[in-house]
Design a protein around this motif. Structure first.
Motif, PDB file in Angstrom:
ATOM      1  N   ARG A  24      25.633 -15.877  38.756  1.00 52.83           N
ATOM      2  CA  ARG A  24      25.737 -17.174  38.108  1.00 52.83           C
ATOM      3  C   ARG A  24      27.143 -17.416  37.583  1.00 52.83           C
ATOM      4  O   ARG A  24      27.820 -16.501  37.091  1.00 52.83           O
ATOM      5  N   GLY A  25      27.581 -18.675  37.695  1.00 56.57           N
ATOM      6  CA  GLY A  25      28.958 -19.031  37.375  1.00 56.57           C
ATOM      7  C   GLY A  25      29.319 -18.894  35.914  1.00 56.57           C
ATOM      8  O   GLY A  25      30.503 -18.875  35.567  1.00 56.57           O
ATOM      9  N   GLU A  26      28.319 -18.798  35.024  1.00 55.48           N
ATOM     10  CA  GLU A  26      28.609 -18.656  33.599  1.00 55.48           C
ATOM     11  C   GLU A  26      29.021 -17.236  33.219  1.00 55.48           C
ATOM     12  O   GLU A  26      29.357 -16.971  32.070  1.00 55.48           O
ATOM     13  N   VAL A 117      10.860 -10.423  36.219  1.00 45.98           N
ATOM     14  CA  VAL A 117       9.944 -10.499  37.358  1.00 45.98           C
ATOM     15  C   VAL A 117      10.116 -11.824  38.092  1.00 45.98           C
ATOM     16  O   VAL A 117      10.194 -11.867  39.327  1.00 45.98           O
ATOM     17  N   ASP A 118      10.185 -12.929  37.347  1.00 49.27           N
ATOM     18  CA  ASP A 118      10.351 -14.244  37.967  1.00 49.27           C
ATOM     19  C   ASP A 118      11.676 -14.350  38.717  1.00 49.27           C
ATOM     20  O   ASP A 118      11.746 -14.964  39.792  1.00 49.27           O
ATOM     21  N   ALA A 119      12.746 -13.789  38.124  1.00 52.29           N
ATOM     22  CA  ALA A 119      14.059 -13.850  38.770  1.00 52.29           C
ATOM     23  C   ALA A 119      14.047 -13.087  40.091  1.00 52.29           C
ATOM     24  O   ALA A 119      14.599 -13.555  41.095  1.00 52.29           O
ATOM     25  N   TRP A 174      19.393 -10.153  38.519  1.00 53.77           N
ATOM     26  CA  TRP A 174      19.887  -9.574  37.261  1.00 53.77           C
ATOM     27  C   TRP A 174      20.808 -10.552  36.546  1.00 53.77           C
ATOM     28  O   TRP A 174      20.733 -10.701  35.321  1.00 53.77           O
ATOM     29  N   SER A 175      21.658 -11.248  37.288  1.00 56.54           N
ATOM     30  CA  SER A 175      22.569 -12.202  36.650  1.00 56.54           C
ATOM     31  C   SER A 175      21.789 -13.364  36.045  1.00 56.54           C
ATOM     32  O   SER A 175      22.156 -13.894  34.994  1.00 56.54           O
ATOM     33  N   GLU A 176      20.701 -13.771  36.705  1.00 57.34           N
ATOM     34  CA  GLU A 176      19.847 -14.823  36.165  1.00 57.34           C
ATOM     35  C   GLU A 176      19.189 -14.359  34.861  1.00 57.34           C
ATOM     36  O   GLU A 176      19.136 -15.102  33.877  1.00 57.34           O
ATOM     37  N   LEU A 177      18.680 -13.154  34.860  1.00 54.70           N
ATOM     38  CA  LEU A 177      18.074 -12.589  33.653  1.00 54.70           C
ATOM     39  C   LEU A 177      19.052 -12.598  32.495  1.00 54.70           C
ATOM     40  O   LEU A 177      18.720 -13.013  31.377  1.00 54.70           O
ATOM     41  N   LEU A 178      20.264 -12.156  32.743  1.00 46.77           N
ATOM     42  CA  LEU A 178      21.276 -12.081  31.684  1.00 46.77           C
ATOM     43  C   LEU A 178      21.558 -13.465  31.105  1.00 46.77           C
ATOM     44  O   LEU A 178      21.654 -13.627  29.876  1.00 46.77           O
ATOM     45  N   CYS A 179      21.662 -14.464  31.957  1.00 44.56           N
ATOM     46  CA  CYS A 179      21.918 -15.819  31.474  1.00 44.56           C
ATOM     47  C   CYS A 179      20.742 -16.361  30.674  1.00 44.56           C
ATOM     48  O   CYS A 179      20.920 -17.043  29.658  1.00 44.56           O
ATOM     49  N   LEU A 180      19.526 -16.069  31.113  1.00 47.19           N
ATOM     50  CA  LEU A 180      18.349 -16.539  30.392  1.00 47.19           C
ATOM     51  C   LEU A 180      18.266 -15.904  29.009  1.00 47.19           C
ATOM     52  O   LEU A 180      17.959 -16.571  28.016  1.00 47.19           O
ATOM     53  N   LEU A 181      18.528 -14.600  28.919  1.00 44.77           N
ATOM     54  CA  LEU A 181      18.510 -13.931  27.627  1.00 44.77           C
ATOM     55  C   LEU A 181      19.543 -14.531  26.679  1.00 44.77           C
ATOM     56  O   LEU A 181      19.332 -14.581  25.457  1.00 44.77           O
ATOM     57  N   ALA A 182      20.657 -14.988  27.246  1.00 42.75           N
ATOM     58  CA  ALA A 182      21.734 -15.564  26.435  1.00 42.75           C
ATOM     59  C   ALA A 182      21.474 -17.023  26.078  1.00 42.75           C
ATOM     60  O   ALA A 182      22.316 -17.663  25.440  1.00 42.75           O
TER      61      ALA A 182
END
Length: 205
Positions: A24-26, A117-119, A174-182
Motif C-alpha cells: 500500500r502506498g501509505e 484473514v480477510d486481507a 500484510w501491508s493491508e493489515l498494517l494500514c488497517l491497524l493504523a
C-alpha cells in the motif's frame, strides 16, 4: 523444491516476488536482514506508516513508525515439511497505536485477527497452518510521564504456510493489515473497524 500445490518454486524466485509485491502506498518499506538461524534461506521486509516523512527519514520510518510498523519474513527449509506442511513459512508482525476508546473495546483483538484473514483471502493468498496472537495493551503514565495520559496499542504476530506459487499476495495482505491497524481506510472487501465490531458483537449476543 516445490510449493504445497506442487508447482516448482525456487527460493530466488519466491524472494523476488516478495520484493516486487505492491504494498500500500501509505507505507515506507525496505528489505532488512532476516533473523539468523531460523531457516536455511529467508528474506525479510519492514514497513512503517508514513505521514509527512522526508525522504532521508524513510528508512527509519520503515523500521519504527509512531503511526504503525511491522515486519514480514519468508523462510525456506526443504526439511521442514512435516513441521510446516510445506517448505516455506511466513512470519509477520504488525503493531499500531489505538485511540483509547477503541483500545478498551473487548472485540478489538478479534477484529485485528479477522483483518489478517480477510486481507489474505481478498488477495487470493492461499495458506494453511495459520496461527498467531493479537494483543492489545493499555498503559497509564505516572510521575514525569503523567502528561502523556492513558494510551492503547494493538500488536499482531502470525505465521502461516503459503500455498501456490505466487508469494507477492502474502506481502500485500500484510501491508493491508498494517494500514488497517493504523486506522487507514480499508480496502474493498474488508470491513471497517466499526462494521466488524458490530458484527462480532451481534454474533456474541
Amino acid at each position: 523444491m516445490a510449493s504445497v500445490s506442487g508447482a516448482p518454486v525456487d527460493f530466488d524466485t519466491a524472494a523476488e516476488q516478495i520484493r516486487g509485491a505492491r504494498l500500500r502506498g501509505e507505507l515506507v518499506s525496505q528489505e532488512i536482514a532476516a533473523p539468523e538461524r531460523i531457516a536455511p534461506q529467508s528474506i525479510a521486509l519492514a514497513a512503517g506508516v508514513a505521514r509527512g516523512v522526508r525522504r532521508d527519514d524513510a528508512a527509519d520510518t520503515a523500521l519504527e513508525s509512531p503511526y504503525g510498523a511491522g515486519r514480514i519474513v519468508l523462510m525456506h527449509d526443504p526439511d521442514a515439511f512435516d513441521e510446516w506442511g510445506g517448505t516455506y513459512r511466513i512470519v509477520c508482525f504488525a503493531q499500531a497505536p489505538l485511540e483509547l476508546e477503541i483500545g478498551v473495546d473487548p472485540f478489538i483483538s478479534d477484529v485485528a485477527w479477522s483483518w489478517l484473514v480477510d486481507a489474505l483471502d481478498s488477495r487470493g493468498a492461499g495458506y494453511t497452518y495459520l496461527s498467531g496472537t493479537a494483543t492489545k495493551t493499555l498503559s497509564t503514565s505516572f510521575g514525569a510521564l503523567e502528561a502523556r495520559g492513558d494510551s492503547a496499542q494493538i500488536e499482531l504476530r502470525a505465521s502461516w504456510t503459503p500455498r501456490g506459487d505466487d508469494f507477492a499476495p502474502h506481502a500485500e495482505a500484510w501491508s493491508e493489515l498494517l494500514c488497517l491497524l493504523a486506522g487507514l481506510p480499508h480496502a474493498e472487501g474488508i470491513d471497517s473497524i466499526a462494521a466488524r465490531r458490530s458484527r462480532l458483537a451481534a454474533e456474541g449476543a
